[in-house]
Motif scaffolding. Structure first.
Motif: not given
Ligand code: SF4
Length: 203
Positions: A18, A21, A89, A105
């Motif tokens: 993902c 963000c 993350c 997220c």
């Molecule tokens: Fe994706 Fe969540 Fe990681 Fe941001 S914190 S990159 S939304 S998985």
């Protein structure tokens, strides 16, 4: 499809890789969640720390070890519950995730909750407590834990009680700075988990 399979599909097909963000830039391992996919109690933390980012599992650092001890004293094991974080993350330097990052997220969190369908959610710390209760950005954990909340998601239809308590890192920090305050905080966390257990059992 089972809750285990649905969570695994969400993790592998949507969350891994993902880039919604910019926290993905510092990601070593995605920290999706762990535990029983059909748990009656889901514990929601803030975000991965350094060790979680290395290992890809939530609550495995020093604060996580404290949480395991507190859970055991409350009569719970990590395998009985499901543990996850608001953001998957690691925020750089363990800073608090921003509203933008939490918003980006949040679909993962809400879908995880919709799949698991717990009887009660325990938010550990101010970030998950404020986010899940919908309280303002300056609401303190002391205020949040003293009230009864309800998590409601109109999309999934999931409605369940929400208990807010202190993050284990707060108890850990207090144990190094002020042992008597740490004991007090630990007793409050135990009482809050006791409340969640009673709700989960339908007492
Ligand atoms: Fe994706 Fe969540 Fe990681 Fe941001 S914190 S990159 S939304 S998985």
């Amino acid at each position: 499809m089972s809750a285990t399979a649905l969570l695994e599909h969400l993790r592998t097909a949507k969350a891994e890789g993902c880039t919604r963000c910019h926290l993905h830039r510092g990601r070593n391992r995605l920290v999706f969640g762990s535990g029983n996919p059909e748990a009656a109690i889901v514990v929601v933390g803030e975000g991965p720390g350094e060790q979680e980012n290395r290992e890809g599992a939530p609550f495995v650092g020093p604060a996580g070890q404290w949480l395991t001890v507190l859970l055991k004293r409350a009569g719970l094991t990590r395998d009985e519950i499901y543990l996850l974080n608001v953001v998957k993350c690691r925020p750089p330097g363990n800073r608090v995730p921003t509203e933008t990052e939490i918003h980006a997220c949040s679909p993962f969190l809400h879908v995880q909750l919709a799949i698991i369908r717990p009887r009660v959610i325990v938010a550990v710390g101010g970030v998950p407590g404020r986010y899940l209760s919908g309280e303002s950005s300056d609401a303190a954990v002391g205020y949040l834990r003293s009230r009864d909340w309800v998590y409601h998601n109109p999309v999934s239809g999931l409605t369940c009680p929400l208990v807010v308590t202190y993050h284990p890192s707060f108890v850990l920090r207090k144990s190094q700075e002020e042992p008597s305050a740490a004991k007090e905080a630990a007793l409050k966390v135990l009482a809050d988990f006791g409340k969640a257990i009673r709700i989960a059992r339908g007492d």
